[in-house]
Design a protein around this motif. Structure first.
Motif, PDB file in Angstrom:
ATOM      1  N   MET A   1       0.843  -1.159   0.000  1.00  0.00           N
ATOM      2  CA  MET A   1       0.000   0.000   0.000  1.00  0.00           C
ATOM      3  C   MET A   1       0.896   1.232   0.000  1.00  0.00           C
ATOM      4  N   PHE A   2       0.651   2.146  -0.886  1.00  0.00           N
ATOM      5  CA  PHE A   2       1.493   3.333  -1.011  1.00  0.00           C
ATOM      6  C   PHE A   2       0.647   4.593  -0.859  1.00  0.00           C
ATOM      7  N   TYR A   3       1.163   5.529  -0.069  1.00  0.00           N
ATOM      8  CA  TYR A   3       0.597   6.872   0.038  1.00  0.00           C
ATOM      9  C   TYR A   3       1.761   7.853   0.058  1.00  0.00           C
ATOM     10  N   ARG A   4       1.622   8.955  -0.630  1.00  0.00           N
ATOM     11  CA  ARG A   4       2.656   9.994  -0.608  1.00  0.00           C
ATOM     12  C   ARG A   4       2.760  10.583   0.801  1.00  0.00           C
ATOM     13  N   ASP A   5       3.977  10.880   1.220  1.00  0.00           N
ATOM     14  CA  ASP A   5       4.181  11.524   2.517  1.00  0.00           C
ATOM     15  C   ASP A   5       3.389  12.820   2.601  1.00  0.00           C
ATOM     16  N   LEU A   6       2.750  13.000   3.740  1.00  0.00           N
ATOM     17  CA  LEU A   6       1.969  14.174   4.107  1.00  0.00           C
ATOM     18  C   LEU A   6       0.677  14.327   3.292  1.00  0.00           C
ATOM     19  N   SER A   7       0.279  13.262   2.582  1.00  0.00           N
ATOM     20  CA  SER A   7      -1.037  13.263   1.947  1.00  0.00           C
ATOM     21  C   SER A   7      -2.077  12.896   3.011  1.00  0.00           C
ATOM     22  N   LYS A   8      -3.324  13.161   2.721  1.00  0.00           N
ATOM     23  CA  LYS A   8      -4.400  12.889   3.672  1.00  0.00           C
ATOM     24  C   LYS A   8      -4.575  11.374   3.846  1.00  0.00           C
ATOM     25  N   TYR A   9      -4.595  10.928   5.091  1.00  0.00           N
ATOM     26  CA  TYR A   9      -4.832   9.529   5.413  1.00  0.00           C
ATOM     27  C   TYR A   9      -6.320   9.245   5.260  1.00  0.00           C
ATOM     28  N   VAL A  38       2.633   9.093   6.531  1.00  0.00           N
ATOM     29  CA  VAL A  38       4.098   9.128   6.540  1.00  0.00           C
ATOM     30  C   VAL A  38       4.594   7.687   6.451  1.00  0.00           C
ATOM     31  N   GLY A  39       5.471   7.424   5.496  1.00  0.00           N
ATOM     32  CA  GLY A  39       6.155   6.143   5.456  1.00  0.00           C
ATOM     33  C   GLY A  39       5.404   4.976   4.849  1.00  0.00           C
ATOM     34  N   TRP A  40       4.424   5.226   4.027  1.00  0.00           N
ATOM     35  CA  TRP A  40       3.700   4.131   3.359  1.00  0.00           C
ATOM     36  C   TRP A  40       4.412   3.854   2.032  1.00  0.00           C
ATOM     37  N   LEU A  41       5.447   3.017   2.068  1.00  0.00           N
ATOM     38  CA  LEU A  41       6.313   2.782   0.916  1.00  0.00           C
ATOM     39  C   LEU A  41       5.878   1.558   0.124  1.00  0.00           C
ATOM     40  N   LYS A  42       6.257   1.564  -1.144  1.00  0.00           N
ATOM     41  CA  LYS A  42       5.962   0.437  -2.026  1.00  0.00           C
ATOM     42  C   LYS A  42       7.060   0.347  -3.074  1.00  0.00           C
ATOM     43  N   ALA A  43       7.428  -0.877  -3.406  1.00  0.00           N
ATOM     44  CA  ALA A  43       8.443  -1.090  -4.443  1.00  0.00           C
ATOM     45  C   ALA A  43       8.010  -0.399  -5.732  1.00  0.00           C
ATOM     46  N   GLY A  44       8.965   0.263  -6.369  1.00  0.00           N
ATOM     47  CA  GLY A  44       8.700   0.937  -7.625  1.00  0.00           C
ATOM     48  C   GLY A  44       8.232   2.371  -7.470  1.00  0.00           C
ATOM     49  N   LYS A  45       7.941   2.789  -6.245  1.00  0.00           N
ATOM     50  CA  LYS A  45       7.536   4.173  -5.978  1.00  0.00           C
ATOM     51  C   LYS A  45       8.701   4.898  -5.312  1.00  0.00           C
ATOM     52  N   PRO A  46       8.988   6.126  -5.728  1.00  0.00           N
ATOM     53  CA  PRO A  46      10.116   6.853  -5.125  1.00  0.00           C
ATOM     54  C   PRO A  46       9.806   7.265  -3.681  1.00  0.00           C
ATOM     55  N   LEU A  80       9.889  -4.176  -0.419  1.00  0.00           N
ATOM     56  CA  LEU A  80      11.204  -3.670  -0.812  1.00  0.00           C
ATOM     57  C   LEU A  80      12.290  -4.714  -0.546  1.00  0.00           C
ATOM     58  N   CYS A  81      11.967  -5.705   0.266  1.00  0.00           N
ATOM     59  CA  CYS A  81      12.901  -6.767   0.639  1.00  0.00           C
ATOM     60  C   CYS A  81      12.700  -7.983  -0.264  1.00  0.00           C
ATOM     61  N   PRO A  82      13.740  -8.825  -0.358  1.00  0.00           N
ATOM     62  CA  PRO A  82      13.527 -10.107  -1.034  1.00  0.00           C
ATOM     63  C   PRO A  82      12.409 -10.873  -0.315  1.00  0.00           C
ATOM     64  N   GLU A  83      11.619 -11.595  -1.078  1.00  0.00           N
ATOM     65  CA  GLU A  83      10.431 -12.259  -0.539  1.00  0.00           C
ATOM     66  C   GLU A  83      10.730 -13.155   0.662  1.00  0.00           C
ATOM     67  N   ASP A  84      11.849 -13.860   0.643  1.00  0.00           N
ATOM     68  CA  ASP A  84      12.156 -14.787   1.732  1.00  0.00           C
ATOM     69  C   ASP A  84      12.707 -14.095   2.979  1.00  0.00           C
ATOM     70  N   LYS A  85      12.938 -12.777   2.905  1.00  0.00           N
ATOM     71  CA  LYS A  85      13.489 -12.055   4.054  1.00  0.00           C
ATOM     72  C   LYS A  85      12.627 -10.868   4.459  1.00  0.00           C
ATOM     73  N   HIS A 116      16.133   0.417   4.684  1.00  0.00           N
ATOM     74  CA  HIS A 116      16.002   0.921   3.317  1.00  0.00           C
ATOM     75  C   HIS A 116      16.374   2.393   3.176  1.00  0.00           C
ATOM     76  N   GLY A 117      16.881   2.992   4.254  1.00  0.00           N
ATOM     77  CA  GLY A 117      17.360   4.368   4.182  1.00  0.00           C
ATOM     78  C   GLY A 117      16.282   5.418   4.023  1.00  0.00           C
ATOM     79  N   TYR A 118      15.026   5.054   4.284  1.00  0.00           N
ATOM     80  CA  TYR A 118      13.933   6.017   4.174  1.00  0.00           C
ATOM     81  C   TYR A 118      14.130   7.148   5.174  1.00  0.00           C
ATOM     82  N   ARG A 119      13.907   8.369   4.721  1.00  0.00           N
ATOM     83  CA  ARG A 119      13.969   9.542   5.599  1.00  0.00           C
ATOM     84  C   ARG A 119      12.600  10.203   5.601  1.00  0.00           C
TER      85      ARG A 119
END
Length: 158
Positions: A1-9, A38-46, A80-85, A116-119
């Motif tokens: 699930m991906f949401y841009r930082d500071l977008s409405k939840y 904040v912090g809703w990350l998904k592979a392929g999204k910056p 963002l991680c390998p499936e087995d980890k 993953h170095g997310y800030r």
């Protein structure tokens, strides 16, 4: 699930806190405050990367030890991680910001930061550092570790 930082939840209409000690008692309410993602990350999204203060990471981890928020029956794996980890998370974190704003983050946020170095946005970092952790850790049911619970919150007491 991906949401841009500071977008409405808008994932859930209500916020639900569950008592970590019993795992059974809960309270839920429709928030009067605005919730920002904040912090809703998904592979392929910056996402933003960079260093964060160690004190921030430690405090965020400590908050996650005392706050059990919007826990779901299923689990979300870090894609963002390998499936087995890939670690799993099944809840959220609420951090109060300036008056009337709370930040809504997935429970995997500390993993995203440390592995993953997310800030996160600086306003979130500042809000976490401002949490009165002693007060939150001392909260015992029916109190919960979050300051803006309305008086009319519904409570499951048994």
């Amino acid at each position: 699930m991906f949401y841009r930082d500071l977008s409405k939840y808008d994932y859930q209409d209500e916020d639900t806190f569950t008592d970590r000690e019993s795992g059974f008692y809960a309270l839920w309410y429709r928030p009067a405050y605005s919730r920002l993602n904040v912090g809703w990350l998904k592979a392929g999204k910056p996402y933003s990367t960079g260093t964060v203060p160690t004190a921030f990471v430690e405090k965020l981890k400590a908050v996650q030890q005392v706050q059990w928020m919007n826990v779901c029956l299923g689990a979300h794996e870090c894609d963002l991680c390998p499936e087995d980890k890939a670690p799993e998370g099944n809840g959220e974190v609420r951090i109060p910001g300036e008056h009337g704003i709370a930040y809504a983050a997935p429970f995997l946020i500390t993993h995203y930061i440390t592995d993953h170095g997310y800030r996160p946005p600086q306003v979130f970092i500042d809000a976490v550092l401002a949490v009165d952790l002693d007060a939150w850790a001392a909260a015992r049911w029916p109190d919960v570790p979050f300051p803006w619970i309305p008086d009319d919150a519904e409570r499951m007491l048994q």
